[in-house]
Design a protein around this motif. Structure first.
Motif, short mmCIF file in Angstrom:
data_model
loop_
_atom_site.label_atom_id
_atom_site.label_comp_id
_atom_site.label_asym_id
_atom_site.label_seq_id
_atom_site.Cartn_x
_atom_site.Cartn_y
_atom_site.Cartn_z
N MET A 1 65.45 17.24 9.43
CA MET A 1 65.47 17.24 7.98
C MET A 1 65.82 18.62 7.45
N MET A 2 66.44 18.65 6.25
CA MET A 2 66.85 19.92 5.66
C MET A 2 65.65 20.84 5.43
N THR A 3 64.52 20.28 4.95
CA THR A 3 63.36 21.12 4.68
C THR A 3 62.82 21.76 5.95
N ASP A 4 62.93 21.06 7.08
CA ASP A 4 62.51 21.65 8.36
C ASP A 4 63.40 22.82 8.73
N ARG A 5 64.70 22.69 8.49
CA ARG A 5 65.62 23.80 8.78
C ARG A 5 65.32 25.00 7.89
N LEU A 6 65.04 24.73 6.63
CA LEU A 6 64.72 25.83 5.73
C LEU A 6 63.43 26.53 6.15
N GLN A 7 62.45 25.77 6.59
CA GLN A 7 61.22 26.37 7.07
C GLN A 7 61.49 27.28 8.27
N ASP A 8 62.32 26.82 9.19
CA ASP A 8 62.67 27.64 10.36
C ASP A 8 63.34 28.94 9.92
N LEU A 9 64.20 28.87 8.91
CA LEU A 9 64.89 30.08 8.44
C LEU A 9 63.91 31.08 7.83
N THR A 10 62.94 30.59 7.05
CA THR A 10 61.97 31.52 6.46
C THR A 10 61.11 32.16 7.55
N ALA A 27 59.53 35.18 2.25
CA ALA A 27 60.91 34.74 2.42
C ALA A 27 61.12 33.41 1.71
N LEU A 28 62.32 33.26 1.18
CA LEU A 28 62.69 32.04 0.46
C LEU A 28 64.03 31.55 0.97
N ALA A 29 64.11 30.27 1.29
CA ALA A 29 65.37 29.64 1.69
C ALA A 29 65.63 28.46 0.76
N VAL A 30 66.84 28.42 0.21
CA VAL A 30 67.20 27.39 -0.76
C VAL A 30 68.51 26.74 -0.35
N SER A 31 68.52 25.42 -0.29
CA SER A 31 69.74 24.67 -0.01
C SER A 31 70.05 23.81 -1.22
N ALA A 32 71.28 23.88 -1.71
CA ALA A 32 71.64 23.14 -2.92
C ALA A 32 72.98 22.45 -2.75
N LEU A 159 63.90 23.70 -1.22
CA LEU A 159 63.50 25.09 -1.01
C LEU A 159 62.29 25.15 -0.10
N HIS A 160 62.18 26.27 0.58
CA HIS A 160 61.00 26.53 1.39
C HIS A 160 60.66 28.00 1.28
N MET A 161 59.36 28.27 1.11
CA MET A 161 58.89 29.64 1.00
C MET A 161 57.79 29.87 2.02
N ALA A 162 57.82 31.03 2.65
CA ALA A 162 56.78 31.40 3.62
C ALA A 162 56.49 32.89 3.46
N ALA A 163 55.29 33.29 3.81
CA ALA A 163 54.88 34.69 3.66
C ALA A 163 53.93 35.08 4.78
#
Length: 447
Positions: A1-10, A27-32, A159-163
Motif C-alpha cells: 500500500m502507498m501509506t506503507d511505502r510512505l511510512q518506510d520513507l519517513t 519527517a513527512l512524506a506526501v504522495s499526491a 501522507l505519513h509523518m514520523a518523529a
C-alpha cells in the motif's frame, strides 16, 4: 500500500538524520495524484495529470533547526537530505521555543476510518471528468451564456509523518470537484459569475448541470451593474463571502500574530469580540469533510474546541512553538508542509447560525448593499481597519433593486464584528460553515 511505502520513507529519513548527528527530527512524506480537465469555448483547453512524492525532514540540534525537502525518494537522496539538514542546523540561530512534542502529548489510537476522508471507489478517468465539465458547460450555454469555462478535477493525497519522539501516523484523503464560469453580455457590459462544488466522496457531488445552471443564473443577475450610492448603510455579506469576516477574526487570534504583537486582538482574551449568543467552534474531526484530520502537524491529537463562546474570545490558535512563547499549551493546530516548519492554523470552523433566512435579513435591512463578491483586501493587522472592493446588489425597501459593482466597503473589525446578525443558510458540507452576515452600518464608497 502507498501509506506503507510512505511510512518506510519517513523511517529512512529519521534513521539518516540520527546517523548524521541530529538530536531529534521529524519527517513527512506526501504522495499526491491529481487529474484536471478544463473546457473553454466548447473546446478542450487542458488535460493534466500529475503524480508526485515529496519528502520533508526537520532536524533539531541544541535548539537550532533546519528543514530540507526533495522529490527524489532514492536512498542516496535521503542520506544527502539528512547531511544537508544537519549542516544547516549547525549554522542556524538558537530558538529556545523549537522542539518536538513530549511523548505524553502525542496522539494515540485514532480511528481514521471514522473520519471517512478517502473515497475508496475507482479513480475517475479523464473522459468522466470531461463529461462533467461539458455537462456544466451545456447547462450554462442553454441558460444564455455567451462563453463558458468549465472544469472537472480529482485529487488523492496520502501522507505519513514520523518523529524521533515516537510519533508514527498517516492517512489519505480524496476530493472531486466540478466548476463553471459563465459569461453574459457584450463589450464593456459583459459580466461573469461562477459556481462550483467539491466533495470528499464522488457520489456526494451534485449534478454537473445544476452547477452550470447556477453559474449562468448568477451571471445574468449581474447584467446592468452600476455604482451604488456613497454613505453609511447596512451591508449583508452573502454566505459565499461571509466566511472572510470570520477569517479575519481567526487570523487575528492566531498565535503567530499574537506572539509577534501584530494583532488587533492583543489583550482581548476574555473580552467580547462578537455579539452575545454567537460562538465560533473548531471541530477537526467532522466526518467526510476535506479539512478534517486526526492529528496535527506535530503529532498532537486534534479535538473540538471553542474559540469564541457567547461572543467572548476564549483562546488563541497555537502550535507548540507559539504556545511556548506565550506560556500556553498547544491547541493541536500545527500545520506543515514538506518544506515548511509547523505553524498554527485552524481546520473546520462553525459560526453559530441565526434563526432568520437570508431573505428575512434582506427584508429587514431596508436600504443597503448585498455583497456577493469581494475584490482585493486591505486589512490593517494592528488596528483592524478594513477596506475591500465589492460587488453585489443594491437593496431598497427590503427588496433587491439592481446589481452594483465598483464600490468599496470600509469599517473597523473591532467595531462592526460586534454588530453582526447571522442568517441560517450555511452549507452543511463545507469545512468553514458561516451563514450570511448582516452588518448594521458600514461606509460605502460608490458613485
Amino acid at each position: 500500500m502507498m501509506t506503507d511505502r510512505l511510512q518506510d520513507l519517513t523511517h529512512a529519513l529519521l534513521d539518516a538524520a540520527k546517523m548524521a548527528g541530529a538530536d531529534s527530527a521529524d519527517a513527512l512524506a506526501v504522495s499526491a495524484t491529481a487529474l484536471s480537465i478544463d473546457i473553454r469555448r466548447g473546446a478542450l483547453e487542458q488535460a493534466e495529470r500529475s503524480e508526485a512524492t515529496d519528502l520533508g525532514l526537520r532536524v533539531i540540534i541544541g535548539g537550532r533547526s533546519a528543514i530540507v525537502s526533495a522529490s527524489d525518494t532514492s536512498g542516496r537522496t535521503i542520506a544527502e537530505m539528512a547531511e544537508r539538514a544537519v549542516a544547516m542546523a549547525q549554522e542556524a540561530p538558537v530558538d529556545p521555543y523549537t522542539g518536538l512534542a513530549d511523548a505524553g502529548q502525542l496522539a494515540k489510537d485514532w480511528d481514521i476510518a471514522t473520519l471517512d476522508l478517502c473515497d475508496n471507489s475507482a479513480e475517475p478517468d479523464a473522459a468522466a471528468l470531461e463529461a462533467d465539465a461539458r455537462a456544466a458547460e451545456a447547462a450554462a450555454m442553454t441558460g444564455g451564456a455567451v462563453q463558458v469555462e468549465a472544469s472537472g478535477h480529482y485529487a488523492r493525497q496520502a501522507l505519513h509523518m514520523a518523529a524521533t519522539n515516537g510519533f508514527d501516523g498517516g492517512y489519505a484523503r480524496t476530493s472531486r470537484s466540478i466548476s463553471a464560469v459563465a459569461f453574459v453580455g457584450t463589450g464593456t457590459g459583459m459580466e461573469r459569475d461562477w459556481s462550483g462544488e467539491t466533495r470528499v466522496c464522488q457520489g456526494d457531488l451534485p449534478g454537473a448541470d445544476s452547477i452550470g445552471a447556477l453559474a449562468i443564473e448568477r451571471a445574468k443577475a449581474r447584467l446592468g451593474a452600476r455604482k451604488p450610492a456613497t454613505g453609511a448603510y447596512p451591508v449583508l455579506f452573502d454566505e459565499r463571502v461571509a466566511s472572510t469576516l470570520i477569517g479575519h477574526l481567526l487570523s487575528a487570534a492566531n498565535g503567530s500574530a499574537i506572539a509577534r504583537g501584530s494583532s488587533w486582538l492583543l489583550g482581548a482574551l476574555g473580552q467580547q469580540v462578537l455579539p452575545k449568543g454567537m460562538s465560533v467552534i473548531e471541530d477537526p474531526r467532522r466526518v467526510r469533510v476535506g479539512a478534517s484530520r486526526p492529528f496535527d502537524g506535530e503529532g498532537l491529537a486534534t479535538a473540538r474546541r471553542v474559540i469564541v463562546e457567547d461572543g467572548i474570545l476564549q483562546g488563541w490558535t497555537l502550535d507548540l512553538a507559539t504556545g511556548r512563547k506565550l506560556g500556553m499549551a498547544s491547541t493541536a493546530n500545527a500545520v506543515r508542509g514538506t518544506s515548511s516548519p509547523p505553524a498554527p492554523a485552524t481546520s473546520n470552523i462553525d459560526l453559530s447560525p441565526g434563526s432568520a433566512t437570508r431573505a428575512d435579513l434582506i427584508r429587514d435591512m431596508g436600504t443597503g448593499l448585498l455583497i456577493t463578491s469581494l475584490i482585493g483586501s486591505t486589512v490593517n493587522p494592528n488596528t483592524g481597519d478594513y477596506s475591500r472592493g465589492a460587488s453585489g446588489f443594491w437593496v431598497e425597501n427590503g427588496e433587491i433593486a439592481y446589481p452594483v459593482n465598483e464600490c468599496t466597503v470600509a469599517g473597523n473589525l473591532k467595531d462592526f464584528l460586534l454588530r453582526l446578525t447571522a442568517a441560517n443558510d450555511a452549507r452543511a458540507h463545507l469545512s468553514t460553515r458561516v451563514p450570511s452576515l448582516l452588518v448594521e452600518g458600514m461606509t460605502l464608497a460608490g458613485s
